[in-house]
Design an enzyme around this catalytic site. Structure first.
Site, mmCIF file in Angstrom:
data_model
loop_
_atom_site.group_PDB
_atom_site.id
_atom_site.type_symbol
_atom_site.label_atom_id
_atom_site.label_comp_id
_atom_site.label_asym_id
_atom_site.label_seq_id
_atom_site.Cartn_x
_atom_site.Cartn_y
_atom_site.Cartn_z
ATOM 1 N N HIS A 1 0.847 -1.201 0.000
ATOM 2 C CA HIS A 1 0.000 0.000 0.000
ATOM 3 C C HIS A 1 0.875 1.240 0.000
ATOM 4 C CE1 HIS A 1 0.711 -1.259 4.179
ATOM 5 N NE2 HIS A 1 0.735 0.025 4.482
ATOM 6 N N HIS B 1 0.788 5.162 1.360
ATOM 7 C CA HIS B 1 0.127 6.205 2.156
ATOM 8 C C HIS B 1 0.202 7.513 1.366
ATOM 9 C CE1 HIS B 1 0.372 4.044 6.138
ATOM 10 N NE2 HIS B 1 1.342 3.417 5.496
HETATM 11 P P1 5GP Z 1 1.801 0.376 7.448
HETATM 12 O O1 5GP Z 1 2.316 0.663 8.820
HETATM 13 O O2 5GP Z 1 1.648 -1.104 7.197
HETATM 14 O O3 5GP Z 1 2.572 1.077 6.356
HETATM 15 O O4 5GP Z 1 0.367 1.036 7.394
HETATM 16 C C1 5GP Z 1 -0.808 0.390 7.730
HETATM 17 C C2 5GP Z 1 -1.866 1.467 7.861
HETATM 18 O O5 5GP Z 1 -3.124 0.854 7.753
HETATM 19 C C3 5GP Z 1 -1.840 2.203 9.194
HETATM 20 O O6 5GP Z 1 -1.706 3.601 8.950
HETATM 21 C C4 5GP Z 1 -3.183 1.865 9.834
HETATM 22 O O7 5GP Z 1 -3.749 2.953 10.518
HETATM 23 C C5 5GP Z 1 -4.022 1.460 8.636
HETATM 24 N N1 5GP Z 1 -5.033 0.453 8.909
HETATM 25 C C6 5GP Z 1 -4.834 -0.749 9.521
HETATM 26 N N2 5GP Z 1 -5.982 -1.448 9.583
HETATM 27 C C7 5GP Z 1 -6.932 -0.681 8.982
HETATM 28 C C8 5GP Z 1 -8.327 -0.867 8.714
HETATM 29 O O8 5GP Z 1 -8.933 -1.887 9.070
HETATM 30 N N3 5GP Z 1 -8.967 0.139 8.064
HETATM 31 C C9 5GP Z 1 -8.332 1.283 7.645
HETATM 32 N N4 5GP Z 1 -9.064 2.198 7.016
HETATM 33 N N5 5GP Z 1 -7.017 1.497 7.889
HETATM 34 C C10 5GP Z 1 -6.326 0.530 8.542
#
Ligand code: 5GP
Ligand code: ZN
Length: 138
Positions: free
Chosen positions: A101, A103
Site C-alpha cells: 500500500h 500512504h
Molecule cells: P503500514 O504501517 O503497514 O505502512 O500502514 C498500515 C496502515 O493501515 C496504518 O496507517 C493503519 O492505521 C491502517 N489500517 C490498519 N488497519 C486498517 C483498517 O482496518 N482500516 C483502515 N481504514 N485502515 C487501517
C-alpha cells in the site's frame, strides 16, 4: 490473487466497507483508520502483493498515477499545501499490514512534524562499499 485472511484484500475489494475516495479495476483508495493528518489515505491494489518487491511492475506504475491524481484532489479539495507518499516495506521499515500500500498524507501549514529524519554523515570509503554492495545485486 486475493488472500483470504488479508484485511487489505477485504477492504480493497469491498468485502469490508470503508470510506472510499477512489476506485478503478486495479485499486481502491480508502481513508486510513488512524490518520497522521486530515485526509490520510491508503492506495490499495485489489490483488494481494506482500510489498514493493512482490508488486507487479505495471500495477506499480499505475499506482503512482493514482497517487498523483489523489494528491492533486487533496491540494484543491482539502486545502493542504503539500503531501507525502509513504510506502513501508518490511516490519523494520514500519510495515504493519503485509499487503502493498501507499500512504498519501496531506500536509498543512503549521501541521505536525512527520516523515522526517536527522541527517547523518558517511565517509567516502563507506560510500564506495555501499555502492558496490547494492550495484552488484541489481
Ligand atoms: P503500514 O504501517 O503497514 O505502512 O500502514 C498500515 C496502515 O493501515 C496504518 O496507517 C493503519 O492505521 C491502517 N489500517 C490498519 N488497519 C486498517 C483498517 O482496518 N482500516 C483502515 N481504514 N485502515 C487501517
Ligand atoms: Zn492482501
Amino acid at each position: 490473487m486475493v488472500k483470504d485472511d488479508c484485511i487489505f484484500c477485504k477492504l480493497a475489494n469491498g468485502v469490508i466497507p470503508a470510506a472510499s475516495l477512489y476506485e478503478d479495476d486495479d485499486f481502491r483508495v480508502i481513508l486510513d483508520a488512524n490518520p497522521a493528518s486530515k485526509g490520510h489515505a491508503l492506495i490499495l491494489p485489489k490483488h494481494h502483493y506482500r510489498d514493493l518487491t512482490d508488486l507487479d511492475e505495471a500495477v506499480g506504475a499505475r499506482a503512482l498515477s493514482v497517487a498523483a491524481k489523489l494528491g492533486k484532489a487533496m491540494l484543491s479539495g482539502l486545502n493542504c499545501t503539500g503531501f507525502n507518499l509513504v510506502q513501508n516495506n518490511g516490519e523494520t521499515a514500519g510495515q504493519t499490514v503485509m499487503h502493498f500500500h501507499i500512504h498519501v498524507i496531506p500536509r498543512y501549514e503549521g501541521g505536525p512534524e512527520m516523515v522526517a529524519w536527522k541527517p547523518g554523515s558517511v565517509s567516502p570509503e563507506e560510500t564506495e562499499k555501499i555502492v558496490e554492495a547494492v550495484t552488484s545485486k541489481l
